[in-house]
Design an enzyme around this catalytic site. Structure first.
Site, PDB file in Angstrom:
ATOM      1  CB  CYS A  92      -0.917  -0.009   1.223  1.00 35.96           C
ATOM      2  SG  CYS A  92      -1.937   1.471   1.368  1.00 35.96           S
ATOM      3  N   GLY A  93       0.897   1.986  -1.082  1.00 34.15           N
ATOM      4  CA  GLY A  93       1.791   3.142  -1.201  1.00 34.15           C
ATOM      5  C   GLY A  93       1.566   4.193  -0.134  1.00 34.15           C
ATOM      6  CG  HIS A  94      -2.449   5.529   1.246  1.00 28.37           C
ATOM      7  ND1 HIS A  94      -3.040   4.590   0.412  1.00 28.37           N
ATOM      8  CD2 HIS A  94      -3.157   5.499   2.407  1.00 28.37           C
ATOM      9  CE1 HIS A  94      -4.045   4.020   1.040  1.00 28.37           C
ATOM     10  NE2 HIS A  94      -4.140   4.551   2.248  1.00 28.37           N
TER      11      HIS A  94
END
Length: 151
Positions: A92-94
């Site tokens: 998950c990037g964020h």
């Protein structure tokens, strides 16, 4: 089923939510982050906790989060099992950005005393390990915020 008490910390990265569970009240056994993920997917108690944290009234359709786990190797500060409303994901990037801030805020990673060199730490998701760099702003005279321009 009895609902366990759970402590969470919520972060927002550009408006995207990420809920961090540093100590799961439900055991998540395994020999690696990937093994823990596989077991979490198959365990109704862990998946029930994920649903409790994702769905209304405590969450919403766009909720993401992570269970902090031990790292796979000595070079990492911690591991994480990423999750969302549909189950467990591998990244998950964020969430990774939120974890970098949380790692400093919670004291798991000690920032550079100067505050401008950045703090590198490793975090491990289900199938990868990577370096995350978090710049910790420092207050300089007259209340200005100074950050490292290379980010």
């Amino acid at each position: 089923m009895q609902i366990p008490a759970v402590d969470t910390v919520d972060y927002h990265t550009g408006g995207e939510p990420f809920r961090i569970v540093a100590e799961s009240p439900v055991p998540i056994p395994g020999n690696s982050v990937a093994d823990r993920r596989a077991r979490a997917i198959a365990d109704p108690a862990v998946d029930g906790l994920r649903q409790l944290l994702c769905f209304e009234p405590r969450g919403h359709a766009d909720m993401y989060g992570g269970f902090i786990t031990p790292p796979d190797d000595a070079g990492a500060d911690f591991g994480v099992l990423f999750w969302h409303k549909d189950g467990f994901s591998t990244a998950c990037g964020h969430g990774t950005i939120a974890l970098g801030v949380w790692a400093v805020d919670s004291g798991r990673v000690v920032p550079d005393p100067g505050g401008t060199d950045g703090t590198g730490h490793r975090t491990e998701g289900s199938h990868y390990a990577g370096i995350i760099r978090r710049v910790v702003p420092r207050t300089v005279p007259r209340g200005r915020q100074e950050t490292n321009p290379w980010l």
